[in-house]
Structures are given as structure tokens and as C-alpha cells.
Scaffold this motif. Structure first.
Motif, PDB file in Angstrom:
ATOM      1  N   LEU A 131     -42.236  86.363  -7.171  1.00  0.00           N
ATOM      2  CA  LEU A 131     -43.040  85.175  -6.917  1.00  0.00           C
ATOM      3  C   LEU A 131     -44.456  85.337  -7.465  1.00  0.00           C
ATOM      4  CD1 LEU A 131     -41.903  84.370  -3.275  1.00  0.00           C
ATOM      5  CD2 LEU A 131     -41.509  82.941  -5.291  1.00  0.00           C
ATOM      6  N   PHE A 132     -45.040  86.503  -7.265  1.00  0.00           N
ATOM      7  CA  PHE A 132     -46.391  86.741  -7.786  1.00  0.00           C
ATOM      8  C   PHE A 132     -46.408  86.676  -9.306  1.00  0.00           C
ATOM      9  CE2 PHE A 132     -47.330  88.062  -3.519  1.00  0.00           C
ATOM     10  CZ  PHE A 132     -48.698  87.935  -3.385  1.00  0.00           C
ATOM     11  N   VAL A 133     -45.377  87.220  -9.939  1.00  0.00           N
ATOM     12  CA  VAL A 133     -45.315  87.210 -11.404  1.00  0.00           C
ATOM     13  C   VAL A 133     -45.108  85.791 -11.923  1.00  0.00           C
ATOM     14  CG1 VAL A 133     -43.954  87.928 -13.407  1.00  0.00           C
ATOM     15  CG2 VAL A 133     -44.536  89.593 -11.624  1.00  0.00           C
ATOM     16  N   VAL A 134     -44.191  85.044 -11.322  1.00  0.00           N
ATOM     17  CA  VAL A 134     -43.868  83.691 -11.796  1.00  0.00           C
ATOM     18  C   VAL A 134     -45.065  82.762 -11.667  1.00  0.00           C
ATOM     19  CG1 VAL A 134     -42.501  81.630 -11.304  1.00  0.00           C
ATOM     20  CG2 VAL A 134     -41.380  83.858 -11.425  1.00  0.00           C
ATOM     21  N   TYR A 135     -45.683  82.745 -10.496  1.00  0.00           N
ATOM     22  CA  TYR A 135     -46.831  81.848 -10.309  1.00  0.00           C
ATOM     23  C   TYR A 135     -48.036  82.298 -11.137  1.00  0.00           C
ATOM     24  CZ  TYR A 135     -44.821  79.000  -6.553  1.00  0.00           C
ATOM     25  OH  TYR A 135     -44.063  78.105  -5.826  1.00  0.00           O
ATOM     26  N   GLY A 136     -48.249  83.605 -11.221  1.00  0.00           N
ATOM     27  CA  GLY A 136     -49.351  84.112 -12.043  1.00  0.00           C
ATOM     28  C   GLY A 136     -49.158  83.760 -13.506  1.00  0.00           C
ATOM     29  N   ALA A 137     -47.919  83.914 -14.000  1.00  0.00           N
ATOM     30  CA  ALA A 137     -47.626  83.572 -15.394  1.00  0.00           C
ATOM     31  C   ALA A 137     -47.779  82.076 -15.646  1.00  0.00           C
ATOM     32  CB  ALA A 137     -46.212  84.030 -15.751  1.00  0.00           C
ATOM     33  N   ALA A 138     -47.405  81.261 -14.653  1.00  0.00           N
ATOM     34  CA  ALA A 138     -47.549  79.812 -14.795  1.00  0.00           C
ATOM     35  C   ALA A 138     -49.011  79.418 -14.953  1.00  0.00           C
ATOM     36  CB  ALA A 138     -46.933  79.099 -13.594  1.00  0.00           C
ATOM     37  N   ILE A 139     -49.895  80.043 -14.181  1.00  0.00           N
ATOM     38  CA  ILE A 139     -51.324  79.764 -14.305  1.00  0.00           C
ATOM     39  C   ILE A 139     -51.832  80.228 -15.662  1.00  0.00           C
ATOM     40  CG2 ILE A 139     -53.612  80.364 -13.413  1.00  0.00           C
ATOM     41  CD1 ILE A 139     -52.402  80.454 -10.618  1.00  0.00           C
ATOM     42  N   GLN A 183     -61.177  80.466 -18.002  1.00  0.00           N
ATOM     43  CA  GLN A 183     -61.255  81.925 -18.016  1.00  0.00           C
ATOM     44  C   GLN A 183     -61.106  82.516 -16.612  1.00  0.00           C
ATOM     45  OE1 GLN A 183     -64.994  82.666 -19.962  1.00  0.00           O
ATOM     46  NE2 GLN A 183     -64.228  82.114 -21.986  1.00  0.00           N
ATOM     47  N   ILE A 184     -61.724  81.873 -15.631  1.00  0.00           N
ATOM     48  CA  ILE A 184     -61.626  82.373 -14.253  1.00  0.00           C
ATOM     49  C   ILE A 184     -60.197  82.236 -13.734  1.00  0.00           C
ATOM     50  CG2 ILE A 184     -62.374  81.984 -11.876  1.00  0.00           C
ATOM     51  CD1 ILE A 184     -65.111  81.200 -13.039  1.00  0.00           C
ATOM     52  N   TRP A 185     -59.570  81.083 -13.995  1.00  0.00           N
ATOM     53  CA  TRP A 185     -58.186  80.906 -13.556  1.00  0.00           C
ATOM     54  C   TRP A 185     -57.259  81.890 -14.276  1.00  0.00           C
ATOM     55  CZ3 TRP A 185     -56.769  79.122  -9.246  1.00  0.00           C
ATOM     56  CH2 TRP A 185     -57.444  78.085  -8.619  1.00  0.00           C
ATOM     57  N   ARG A 186     -57.603  82.227 -15.505  1.00  0.00           N
ATOM     58  CA  ARG A 186     -56.792  83.206 -16.237  1.00  0.00           C
ATOM     59  C   ARG A 186     -56.849  84.563 -15.538  1.00  0.00           C
ATOM     60  NH1 ARG A 186     -58.877  82.429 -21.453  1.00  0.00           N
ATOM     61  NH2 ARG A 186     -57.804  80.418 -21.325  1.00  0.00           N
ATOM     62  N   ILE A 187     -58.031  84.956 -15.087  1.00  0.00           N
ATOM     63  CA  ILE A 187     -58.175  86.227 -14.369  1.00  0.00           C
ATOM     64  C   ILE A 187     -57.403  86.190 -13.048  1.00  0.00           C
ATOM     65  CG2 ILE A 187     -59.821  87.776 -13.243  1.00  0.00           C
ATOM     66  CD1 ILE A 187     -61.899  86.869 -15.301  1.00  0.00           C
ATOM     67  N   ILE A 188     -57.458  85.046 -12.360  1.00  0.00           N
ATOM     68  CA  ILE A 188     -56.699  84.915 -11.110  1.00  0.00           C
ATOM     69  C   ILE A 188     -55.206  85.051 -11.384  1.00  0.00           C
ATOM     70  CG2 ILE A 188     -56.031  83.272  -9.303  1.00  0.00           C
ATOM     71  CD1 ILE A 188     -58.889  82.247  -9.306  1.00  0.00           C
ATOM     72  N   GLY A 189     -54.729  84.442 -12.476  1.00  0.00           N
ATOM     73  CA  GLY A 189     -53.320  84.588 -12.847  1.00  0.00           C
ATOM     74  C   GLY A 189     -52.946  86.039 -13.104  1.00  0.00           C
ATOM     75  N   ILE A 190     -53.824  86.752 -13.806  1.00  0.00           N
ATOM     76  CA  ILE A 190     -53.573  88.179 -14.084  1.00  0.00           C
ATOM     77  C   ILE A 190     -53.575  88.985 -12.783  1.00  0.00           C
ATOM     78  CG2 ILE A 190     -54.539  90.235 -15.182  1.00  0.00           C
ATOM     79  CD1 ILE A 190     -55.573  88.387 -17.408  1.00  0.00           C
ATOM     80  N   ALA A 191     -54.492  88.642 -11.862  1.00  0.00           N
ATOM     81  CA  ALA A 191     -54.555  89.357 -10.586  1.00  0.00           C
ATOM     82  C   ALA A 191     -53.281  89.137  -9.775  1.00  0.00           C
ATOM     83  CB  ALA A 191     -55.777  88.894  -9.790  1.00  0.00           C
ATOM     84  N   LEU A 192     -52.724  87.923  -9.834  1.00  0.00           N
ATOM     85  CA  LEU A 192     -51.456  87.667  -9.140  1.00  0.00           C
ATOM     86  C   LEU A 192     -50.347  88.536  -9.724  1.00  0.00           C
ATOM     87  CD1 LEU A 192     -51.494  83.770  -8.783  1.00  0.00           C
ATOM     88  CD2 LEU A 192     -51.629  85.436  -6.929  1.00  0.00           C
ATOM     89  N   ILE A 193     -50.290  88.587 -11.043  1.00  0.00           N
ATOM     90  CA  ILE A 193     -49.257  89.406 -11.688  1.00  0.00           C
ATOM     91  C   ILE A 193     -49.453  90.876 -11.345  1.00  0.00           C
ATOM     92  CG2 ILE A 193     -48.343  90.157 -13.919  1.00  0.00           C
ATOM     93  CD1 ILE A 193     -49.048  87.373 -15.002  1.00  0.00           C
ATOM     94  N   ALA A 194     -50.716  91.318 -11.367  1.00  0.00           N
ATOM     95  CA  ALA A 194     -51.000  92.726 -11.054  1.00  0.00           C
ATOM     96  C   ALA A 194     -50.597  93.072  -9.627  1.00  0.00           C
ATOM     97  CB  ALA A 194     -52.482  93.011 -11.278  1.00  0.00           C
ATOM     98  N   SER A 195     -50.736  92.104  -8.718  1.00  0.00           N
ATOM     99  CA  SER A 195     -50.372  92.355  -7.319  1.00  0.00           C
ATOM    100  C   SER A 195     -48.894  92.699  -7.174  1.00  0.00           C
ATOM    101  CB  SER A 195     -50.694  91.130  -6.462  1.00  0.00           C
ATOM    102  OG  SER A 195     -52.077  90.857  -6.458  1.00  0.00           O
ATOM    103  N   ALA A 196     -48.070  92.204  -8.100  1.00  0.00           N
ATOM    104  CA  ALA A 196     -46.627  92.437  -8.013  1.00  0.00           C
ATOM    105  C   ALA A 196     -46.265  93.892  -8.267  1.00  0.00           C
ATOM    106  CB  ALA A 196     -45.901  91.544  -9.023  1.00  0.00           C
ATOM    107  N   PHE A 197     -47.172  94.639  -8.859  1.00  0.00           N
ATOM    108  CA  PHE A 197     -46.831  96.004  -9.249  1.00  0.00           C
ATOM    109  C   PHE A 197     -47.229  97.046  -8.214  1.00  0.00           C
ATOM    110  CE2 PHE A 197     -46.984  93.662 -13.241  1.00  0.00           C
ATOM    111  CZ  PHE A 197     -45.788  94.051 -13.817  1.00  0.00           C
ATOM    112  N   SER A 198     -47.758  96.589  -7.068  1.00  0.00           N
ATOM    113  CA  SER A 198     -48.113  97.560  -6.031  1.00  0.00           C
ATOM    114  C   SER A 198     -46.872  98.272  -5.505  1.00  0.00           C
ATOM    115  CB  SER A 198     -48.859  96.868  -4.892  1.00  0.00           C
ATOM    116  OG  SER A 198     -48.048  95.868  -4.295  1.00  0.00           O
ATOM    117  N   ASP A 199     -45.776  97.519  -5.358  1.00  0.00           N
ATOM    118  CA  ASP A 199     -44.531  98.143  -4.875  1.00  0.00           C
ATOM    119  C   ASP A 199     -44.032  99.192  -5.858  1.00  0.00           C
ATOM    120  OD1 ASP A 199     -44.571  96.622  -2.620  1.00  0.00           O
ATOM    121  OD2 ASP A 199     -43.195  95.086  -3.365  1.00  0.00           O
ATOM    122  N   LEU A 200     -44.169  98.911  -7.146  1.00  0.00           N
ATOM    123  CA  LEU A 200     -43.745  99.886  -8.156  1.00  0.00           C
ATOM    124  C   LEU A 200     -44.588 101.151  -8.073  1.00  0.00           C
ATOM    125  CD1 LEU A 200     -43.149  97.573 -11.270  1.00  0.00           C
ATOM    126  CD2 LEU A 200     -41.452  98.488  -9.674  1.00  0.00           C
TER     127      LEU A 200
END
Length: 335
Positions: A119-127, A151-168
């Protein structure tokens, strides 16, 4: 005998900071906006992480995955409603995300390891994809801010995607025999991303400048050449750029044309986006004010800017000089 004082872990400190940011935005705007809701959810999630991971409060580990999945759709809806379009009834469908998470928690808990990061990756990628279309694809963003909202929304999108990798990272730490790092990964990585998302959401560049009227559907546009002539006449006669909250959506509504059509027309006629076109007109108005003896701050406010950083940036882009240097260059030179 006095016992040891309770510790205040990093996630709880982050929650308090985010809660303060939420209150600040709420008080400033006088309403709870989609951005304020996003900040509040980030604050709640960081507090739940602290209660679950550090204080071991019963039941919070069950709540944590459900509240986590509120954040990606909230970020997407905040982006859409503040930058792109009005809220729609169909937006309620995003409420199925936490419902699905609850169902997975009750029936197939192992599926959460895939669902939540996904979910974090999908929504982050959509943004991210939505911001790649440029600032004109965000008709509700204030034109004064230029490319900053995208640019700010782009960073938020990247942060959402990055959040998905905490489990990894947690899995990798456990495989390497460093399971003791799990609390640090959660505290510094996951919570760090939540604080980043919440803090960026407070940016003045993201505040929507729409009014009730921009929710209306514009009629079809006239031929491109006629529309450009109408745009030039309207800009000269009405000077809409003096409104610091002017957006592409507002400008299109006032001209009675769809925002996409207006954007395309200005792009073809000027070779730049709508923000640059409007801000160039503002800088020309500021130059007139400076010539008449107005102060730099006065020229900034009278020309449609309300932040000095944006004014200085656009003045430098248009003239190649700072406002003060340009004003001094206009002064008569002594013999």
C-alpha cells in the motif's frame, strides 16, 4: 525513595512534534483540512508505535497495522484535494483500505507483511507519477509557489515508498543475527519517514488556494488563438495576478475555460508553464512599483507575492538580479 523517571522514546517525541504541527495548521487555517488530517494520522501512528514497541501497551500491536494503512490513502487524498481537484464521493472508497487490513489481520495475519508495504509503495508511486506531469497538473496549487508544490509532494511520495522498506530492513537485521536493531529501525527509520511526511505537509507551498467557484465545471474553450488573445486582454485589463492566492483553477474559471485547455494554450504561446507566465507578470508589476519609489517589501506585496523567498526567486529568474540590486541599478548615476 524516588524511582527512575519514565523514558520518552524517539517515537513519542515525534508524535508530540507532529501533534504540535497539527494544532498549528488547524489554528492557522481555522479548519481541519486534508493536510491537517494527514499530519494528525502521522502523529497518531508514531504515538501508537511508541506505545506498542517501547511501553508494550496491550492491544496496540494489533491496532498498529490498521492505523498504518490509513496514512497512504490520506496522503493521496490530501494531494488530490489540495492540488488537483475537489473532493468527490468516490474518495470514500479509500476507506476500504483499513477495512481490508482489519480483515487480513483477523483471517490471514501473514498477508499483512505484503499488504502494508504494498500500500505504501502503490500510493507513493501514484503521487510520484502525478507530480511528473509538472506544476500545471496541479491547478489548485498557488501559482506563486512555482514548482515547489510538485517537488514537495514528490518527496512525500518517495517517503511513502521508503516507509515500505522498514520491514525488509528488520528481516535483514534478524537474518544477520542483529535482531536487537529492530527497535532502532522502527524508531529512526519508520518514525523518521512519518515525521518527514508530517513536517512537509505543513509547508505553505501546499496550501490550497481554491474557492467555492473553482469546483464548477468550465464550458468548452474557444479556438486556441482566440483564447490566447482573451488571456492577454484579461491579464492586462483585470490584472488577476495581483491576487496572491491565484491558482490555475481560479484563472480558468474566471476565463470560462477548462484548466487543461488554458494550460496548453499558455504553454504553446509562451514556451513556459502557467506559474512562470503569471509570476513574470507579477515581477513586471513589482518593477513598476520599485520605479515609483516603493520599498522592496511594498513592491512584493502589491504585486501578488506573499512570501519573500518566492518573490526573490522569481525576480532573479526574470531579471537576473535581486530586487534590491535591480532597484539600485535604476537610480540615476552621479556625474
Amino acid at each position: 525513595m524516588i524511582g527512575p523517571m519514565p523514558s520518552l522514546p524517539i517515537p513519542m517525541i515525534g508524535a508530540l512534534v507532529l501533534f504540535f504541527l497539527f494544532l498549528r495548521l488547524w489554528i492557522t487555517q481555522g479548519r481541519i483540512s486534508p493536510l491537517a488530517i494527514l499530519i494528525a494520522l502521522c502523529a497518531a501512528q508514531t504515538a501508537i508505535i511508541a506505545l506498542a514497541q517501547h511501553y508494550l501497551v496491550p492491544g496496540t500491536r494489533l491496532v498498529q497495522p490498521i492505523t498504518a494503512t490509513l496514512i497512504p490513502p490520506a496522503a493521496w487524498l490530501a494531494f488530490q484535494i489540495t492540488a488537483v481537484r475537489p473532493a468527490r464521493r468516490a474518495d470514500l472508497l479509500h476507506g476500504l483500505v483499513p477495512v481490508t487490513t482489519l480483515a487480513a489481520l483477523l483471517t490471514a495475519p501473514a498477508f499483512l507483511d505484503v499488504l502494508i508495504p504494498g500500500l505504501f509503495v502503490v500510493y507513493g508511486a501514484a503521487i510520484l507519477l502525478a507530480t511528473m506531469a509538472g506544476p500545471d497538473a496541479q491547478p489548485r496549487a498557488a501559482l506563486e509557489s512555482g514548482a515547489w508544490p510538485a517537488q514537495i509532494w514528490r518527496i512525500i511520495g518517495i517517503a511513502l515508498i521508503a516507509s515500505a522498506f522498514s520491514d525488509l530492513l528488520i528481516i535483514a537485521a534478524q537474518a544477520a543475527g542483529a535482531g536487537y536493531l529492530q527497535p532502532w529501525i522502527i524508531s529512526l527509520y519508520s518514525v523518521g519517514n512519518l515525521i518527514l511526511i508530517g513536517a512537509l505537509s505543513l509547508s505553505g507551498h501546499l496550501q490550497s488556494g481554491q474557492d467555492r467557484g473553482d469546483d464548477q465545471q468550465a464550458p468548452s474553450a474557444p479556438p486556441d488563438g482566440a483564447l490566447w488573445a482573451r488571456v492577454e486582454h484579461y491579464m492586462d485589463a483585470q490584472r488577476p495576478y495581483l491576487d496572491p492566492e491565484l491558482t490555475l483553477s481560479k484563472l480558468a474559471r474566471r476565463l470560462g475555460v477548462p484548466a487543461k485547455t488554458l494550460s496548453s494554450t499558455i504553454n504553446r504561446a509562451t514556451g513556459g508553464n502557467v506559474s512562470r507566465y503569471v509570476n513574470t507578470a507579477r515581477i513586471e508589476a513589482a518593477q513598476e512599483a520599485l520605479r515609483s519609489g516603493e520599498t522592496v517589501t511594498g513592491a512584493m506585496l502589491s504585486s501578488g507575492f506573499y512570501t519573500k523567498s518566492n518573490f526573490n526567486r522569481e525576480f532573479l529568474r526574470v531579471t537576473g538580479m535581486t530586487p534590491s540590486a535591480w532597484r539600485d541599478a535604476q537610480a540615476p548615476q552621479g556625474l
